[in-house]
Design a protein around this motif. Structure first.
Motif, PDB file in Angstrom:
ATOM      1  N   ASN A   1       3.647  -9.173 -29.110  1.00 53.18           N
ATOM      2  CA  ASN A   1       2.862  -8.122 -29.740  1.00 53.18           C
ATOM      3  C   ASN A   1       3.759  -6.910 -29.936  1.00 53.18           C
ATOM      4  N   GLN A   2       3.327  -6.012 -30.798  1.00 56.64           N
ATOM      5  CA  GLN A   2       4.165  -4.875 -31.150  1.00 56.64           C
ATOM      6  C   GLN A   2       4.363  -3.940 -29.964  1.00 56.64           C
ATOM      7  N   GLN A   3       3.364  -3.839 -29.098  1.00 52.26           N
ATOM      8  CA  GLN A   3       3.490  -2.977 -27.926  1.00 52.26           C
ATOM      9  C   GLN A   3       4.609  -3.466 -26.999  1.00 52.26           C
ATOM     10  N   MET A   4       4.721  -4.772 -26.849  1.00 52.43           N
ATOM     11  CA  MET A   4       5.784  -5.340 -26.015  1.00 52.43           C
ATOM     12  C   MET A   4       7.153  -5.021 -26.605  1.00 52.43           C
ATOM     13  N   ILE A   5       7.289  -5.182 -27.916  1.00 54.61           N
ATOM     14  CA  ILE A   5       8.565  -4.904 -28.571  1.00 54.61           C
ATOM     15  C   ILE A   5       8.956  -3.440 -28.371  1.00 54.61           C
ATOM     16  N   GLU A   6       8.006  -2.555 -28.584  1.00 56.59           N
ATOM     17  CA  GLU A   6       8.299  -1.132 -28.447  1.00 56.59           C
ATOM     18  C   GLU A   6       8.642  -0.761 -27.005  1.00 56.59           C
ATOM     19  N   TYR A   7       7.984  -1.406 -26.039  1.00 55.91           N
ATOM     20  CA  TYR A   7       8.299  -1.144 -24.635  1.00 55.91           C
ATOM     21  C   TYR A   7       9.724  -1.596 -24.306  1.00 55.91           C
ATOM     22  N   ILE A   8      10.099  -2.791 -24.762  1.00 56.56           N
ATOM     23  CA  ILE A   8      11.451  -3.294 -24.500  1.00 56.56           C
ATOM     24  C   ILE A   8      12.490  -2.383 -25.146  1.00 56.56           C
TER      25      ILE A   8
END
Length: 382
Positions: free
Chosen positions: A259-266
């Motif tokens: 999900n986009q939230q995971m990408i942004e967190y990484i």
């Protein structure tokens, strides 16, 4: 007459012979246009846009439309040298349809040929998309405003072939089907020097080693173990000769998440690591991210439920619910703008996607056409 199985196989082989890289799909574009012009034209309209010249749009007028249903087929190939010993192998050296986009286009042509003779109830819009493998062709088309008027879909569908699924199986799931991907480029600025005097230099190789090691702990120590993320660095360049300390290093890799939230967190954690190392090593580290249109492919809950209900109950369709995959697809960007569903078509290839010996079973083409044709008629009845 709608295209039959043998016709479709011959089309796929024609397209397989002329693979072209992103935004250079000129011969492919002309082949598709000629094939579509050979269909009955009463309900069809073909549209080209000079802003994205290799793209091709086809609108089919519905008899009593409640909606416009979009369907995407990608066109580009990969910089791969084919090893399959086929009479229809690629004639373009170093370029191959190693991801099956030739098959994707063929399925779309099969659908257009049917609905050109059998007017649909709803409007249908087919988007032959350039530059899926690179350059974010879907995002480019959206940003250029090409999805407007009769070419604006109310819902969007698209398939991707799957080498690991049995021939003709339709695979899908609600939620995320494919991960989103982000390119990451890291440039480390230290200070070069003589190998015998390391204290007078600032070794970019040592800094790069620390950076890679620390970033690899993000997945194992900063993310919930039951959630998914991937960080891969596939390229590292530094130094010129063995007895000179490198003053600069460049690392290139990819970040993937469901999900986009995971990408942004990484991405934020990578920046945090870089900032810490800048202090520790008294250096400068530049981090650049490029996601383009490669968002997670997140299927719309309601539309995907309709799709799965049909495919799992249709008498002549083989359906399998699949797990999410960490591969990337720029159809995710279009699904962030329009509700829709992406799904798999099994091709049982002995070689993996993107490999030099990728070889899909062509029987899957007619299975795919029949399954999607049936679903579209089912959807238009709702």
């Amino acid at each position: 007459m709608s295209l039959a199985g043998e016709d479709l196989i011959n089309i796929r082989r024609d397209l397989h012979k002329i693979p072209e890289l992103a935004l250079k799909e000129n011969k492919t574009h002309e082949y598709l246009k000629k094939a579509i012009n050979d269909f009955p034209q009463e309900f069809l309209e073909v549209k080209e846009f000079p802003e994205l010249p290799t793209a091709l749009f086809v609108h089919i007028n519905g008899s009593n439309p409640k909606r416009t249903i979009g369907y995407r087929a990608d066109m580009d190939a990969l910089p791969v040298t084919e090893t399959n010993d086929l009479y229809y192998r690629s004639v373009h050296p170093g370029v191959m349809h190693a991801c099956g986009h030739d098959l994707h286009m063929t399925v779309a042509l099969g659908l257009i040929s049917y609905f050109a003779e059998n007017q649909p109830t709803d409007n249908l819009m087919f988007f032959f998309q350039p530059a899926e493998e690179s350059e974010s062709g879907g995002k480019q088309a959206y940003d250029l405003g090409l999805f407007s008027g009769k070419y604006k879909p109310d819902e969007f569908y698209g398939l991707h072939d799957n080498a690991d699924l049995g021939t003709g199986i339709i695979g899908c799931r609600n939620g995320t089907l494919f991960a989103g991907t982000t390119e990451v480029n890291v440039t480390i600025h230290g200070m070069s020097g003589h190998a015998a005097y390391p204290h007078k230099a600032n070794d970019a190789v040592v800094i790069a080693a620390n950076f890679i090691e620390q970033v690899q702990t993000i997945i194992s120590r900063s993310i919930d173990p039951v959630k998914c993320g991937v960080i891969t660095f596939g390229k590292l360049e530094a130094g010129t000769i063995r007895n000179v300390i490198a003053g600069k290093a460049r690392i290139e890799g990819t970040v993937r998440g469901l999900n986009q939230q995971m990408i942004e967190y990484i991405r934020q954690r990578i920046v945090d690591v870089a900032k810490g190392l800048e202090v520790s090593f008294n250096c400068t580290i530049d981090v650049e991210f490029n996601q383009g249109g490669y968002y997670p492919v997140e299927n719309n809950p309601e539309l995907t439920k309709n799709f799965i209900d049909y495919m799992s109950n249709a008498k002549d369709v083989k359906f399998q619910e699949t797990e999410p995959a960490m591969t990337g697809e720029d159809f995710g960007y279009l699904l962030s703008k329009f509700p829709g569903t992406m799904f798999w078509l099994g091709v049982a290839s002995p070689g993996a996607l993107h490999s030099v010996d990728f070889l899909p079973h062509e029987e899957a083409i007619i299975d795919g056409v029949n399954a999607i044709e049936g679903f579209l008629k089912y959807r238009m009845s709702m």
